[in-house]
Design a protein around this motif. Sequence first.
Motif, PDB file in Angstrom:
ATOM      1  N   HIS A  80       0.775  -1.203  -0.064  1.00  0.00           N
ATOM      2  CA  HIS A  80      -0.061   0.126  -0.070  1.00  0.00           C
ATOM      3  C   HIS A  80       0.849   1.304  -0.076  1.00  0.00           C
ATOM      4  O   HIS A  80       0.455   2.113  -0.522  1.00  0.00           O
ATOM      5  CB  HIS A  80      -1.121   0.054   1.341  1.00  0.00           C
ATOM      6  CG  HIS A  80      -2.077  -0.951   1.027  1.00  0.00           C
ATOM      7  ND1 HIS A  80      -3.016  -1.160   1.916  1.00  0.00           N
ATOM      8  CD2 HIS A  80      -2.337  -1.855   0.092  1.00  0.00           C
ATOM      9  CE1 HIS A  80      -4.131  -1.958   1.373  1.00  0.00           C
ATOM     10  NE2 HIS A  80      -3.322  -2.567   0.373  1.00  0.00           N
ATOM     11  N   ASN A 135       1.726   1.380  -3.738  1.00  0.00           N
ATOM     12  CA  ASN A 135       0.700   1.510  -4.754  1.00  0.00           C
ATOM     13  C   ASN A 135      -0.509   2.676  -4.454  1.00  0.00           C
ATOM     14  O   ASN A 135      -0.991   3.365  -5.367  1.00  0.00           O
ATOM     15  CB  ASN A 135      -0.012   0.025  -4.770  1.00  0.00           C
ATOM     16  CG  ASN A 135       0.466  -1.140  -5.575  1.00  0.00           C
ATOM     17  OD1 ASN A 135       1.528  -0.819  -5.855  1.00  0.00           O
ATOM     18  ND2 ASN A 135       0.248  -2.048  -5.505  1.00  0.00           N
ATOM     19  N   ILE A 136      -0.686   2.756  -3.228  1.00  0.00           N
ATOM     20  CA  ILE A 136      -1.562   4.053  -2.774  1.00  0.00           C
ATOM     21  C   ILE A 136      -0.697   5.303  -2.457  1.00  0.00           C
ATOM     22  O   ILE A 136      -0.988   6.492  -3.195  1.00  0.00           O
ATOM     23  CB  ILE A 136      -2.372   3.584  -1.406  1.00  0.00           C
ATOM     24  CG1 ILE A 136      -3.297   2.453  -2.044  1.00  0.00           C
ATOM     25  CG2 ILE A 136      -3.272   4.799  -1.099  1.00  0.00           C
ATOM     26  CD1 ILE A 136      -4.114   1.774  -0.541  1.00  0.00           C
ATOM     27  N   TYR A 184      -3.704  -6.470  -3.167  1.00  0.00           N
ATOM     28  CA  TYR A 184      -3.366  -5.986  -4.287  1.00  0.00           C
ATOM     29  C   TYR A 184      -4.767  -5.388  -4.876  1.00  0.00           C
ATOM     30  O   TYR A 184      -4.309  -3.869  -5.173  1.00  0.00           O
ATOM     31  CB  TYR A 184      -2.670  -7.041  -5.296  1.00  0.00           C
ATOM     32  CG  TYR A 184      -2.339  -6.300  -6.725  1.00  0.00           C
ATOM     33  CD1 TYR A 184      -1.310  -5.484  -6.870  1.00  0.00           C
ATOM     34  CD2 TYR A 184      -3.036  -6.586  -7.993  1.00  0.00           C
ATOM     35  CE1 TYR A 184      -0.833  -4.958  -8.091  1.00  0.00           C
ATOM     36  CE2 TYR A 184      -2.535  -6.099  -9.189  1.00  0.00           C
ATOM     37  CZ  TYR A 184      -1.496  -5.355  -9.068  1.00  0.00           C
ATOM     38  OH  TYR A 184      -1.166  -4.688 -10.419  1.00  0.00           O
ATOM     39  N   SER A 194      -5.463  -2.110  -2.999  1.00  0.00           N
ATOM     40  CA  SER A 194      -4.648  -1.053  -3.376  1.00  0.00           C
ATOM     41  C   SER A 194      -5.132  -0.140  -4.634  1.00  0.00           C
ATOM     42  O   SER A 194      -5.108   0.934  -4.791  1.00  0.00           O
ATOM     43  CB  SER A 194      -3.041  -1.482  -3.279  1.00  0.00           C
ATOM     44  OG  SER A 194      -2.745  -2.123  -4.564  1.00  0.00           O
ATOM     45  N   LYS A 195      -5.443  -0.984  -5.645  1.00  0.00           N
ATOM     46  CA  LYS A 195      -5.669  -0.654  -6.920  1.00  0.00           C
ATOM     47  C   LYS A 195      -7.334   0.173  -6.804  1.00  0.00           C
ATOM     48  O   LYS A 195      -7.278   0.872  -7.731  1.00  0.00           O
ATOM     49  CB  LYS A 195      -5.446  -1.751  -8.141  1.00  0.00           C
ATOM     50  CG  LYS A 195      -4.027  -2.157  -8.052  1.00  0.00           C
ATOM     51  CD  LYS A 195      -3.117  -1.108  -8.702  1.00  0.00           C
ATOM     52  CE  LYS A 195      -1.757  -1.179  -9.063  1.00  0.00           C
ATOM     53  NZ  LYS A 195      -1.033  -0.271  -9.540  1.00  0.00           N
TER      54      LYS A 195
END
Length: 248
Positions: free
Chosen positions: A114, A117-118, A156, A159-160
């Motif tokens: 995270h 990705n975030i 995953y 996060s997306k």
Amino acid sequence: MTDDRYVDRVAVVTGGSRGIGRQTVERLARDGYRVVVNYAGSKSGAEDAVAAVAAEGGTAIAVRADVADEVAVAAVFDRAEESFGGVDVVVHAAGRMALGPLVDFDLAALDDLHRTNIRGTFVVDQQAARRVRPGGAIINFSTSVVGTSFPEYSAYAASKGAVEAITMIVARELRGRDVTVNAVAPGPTATELFLDGKDEQTVARLAAAVPLERLGTPADIAEVVAFLAGPAGHWVNGQNIRINGGLV
């Protein structure tokens, strides 16, 4: 052949040293963009991307930064402005994947995932929102797994999902700036990140699930990114586009 519509346009591509990011670097350079290749760990991969662009007559530079580090990311944009005069397109392709059932998923791995990705998307988009010139584009990367809900992808996909939310909100916050903000959501794509840890049977099963009966390629994704980045795609805004060969 360079298109006159892209003369003097500058693109920053995060995660540009390999996979879809690398293919996007080369695709945008063919259109005539001067490209800043951001990388985190693979200096040699980034240098190879720069060399590949130069071999085709284009211009690119490599700049290292952890996308979750706001100081380092600001420095990438500073370098783009110092070297090329500004930024028109930001393609945020950098990301991390970790898979496993939620019931025993390692929380340290969740935090790392995270963070990249975030937080990474938030940091990159923050600089992009401040600096992309009118007529430009910001393109984030989600995943089709947000919709397919495959087991073991909870961390995953979560996060997306956040990436998609950020994308839609930033598109509306940039009202009046003439800057588009979209996300692309690849399906199963033959990249090192996707193939890592998967046996042949798993890869074959995922390819067979796609109506076109194959994995995507980085080039498939880069073509859509190039469309969104350029004048032809400028009426597309605030969208999440699944690029997955028809995978539901």
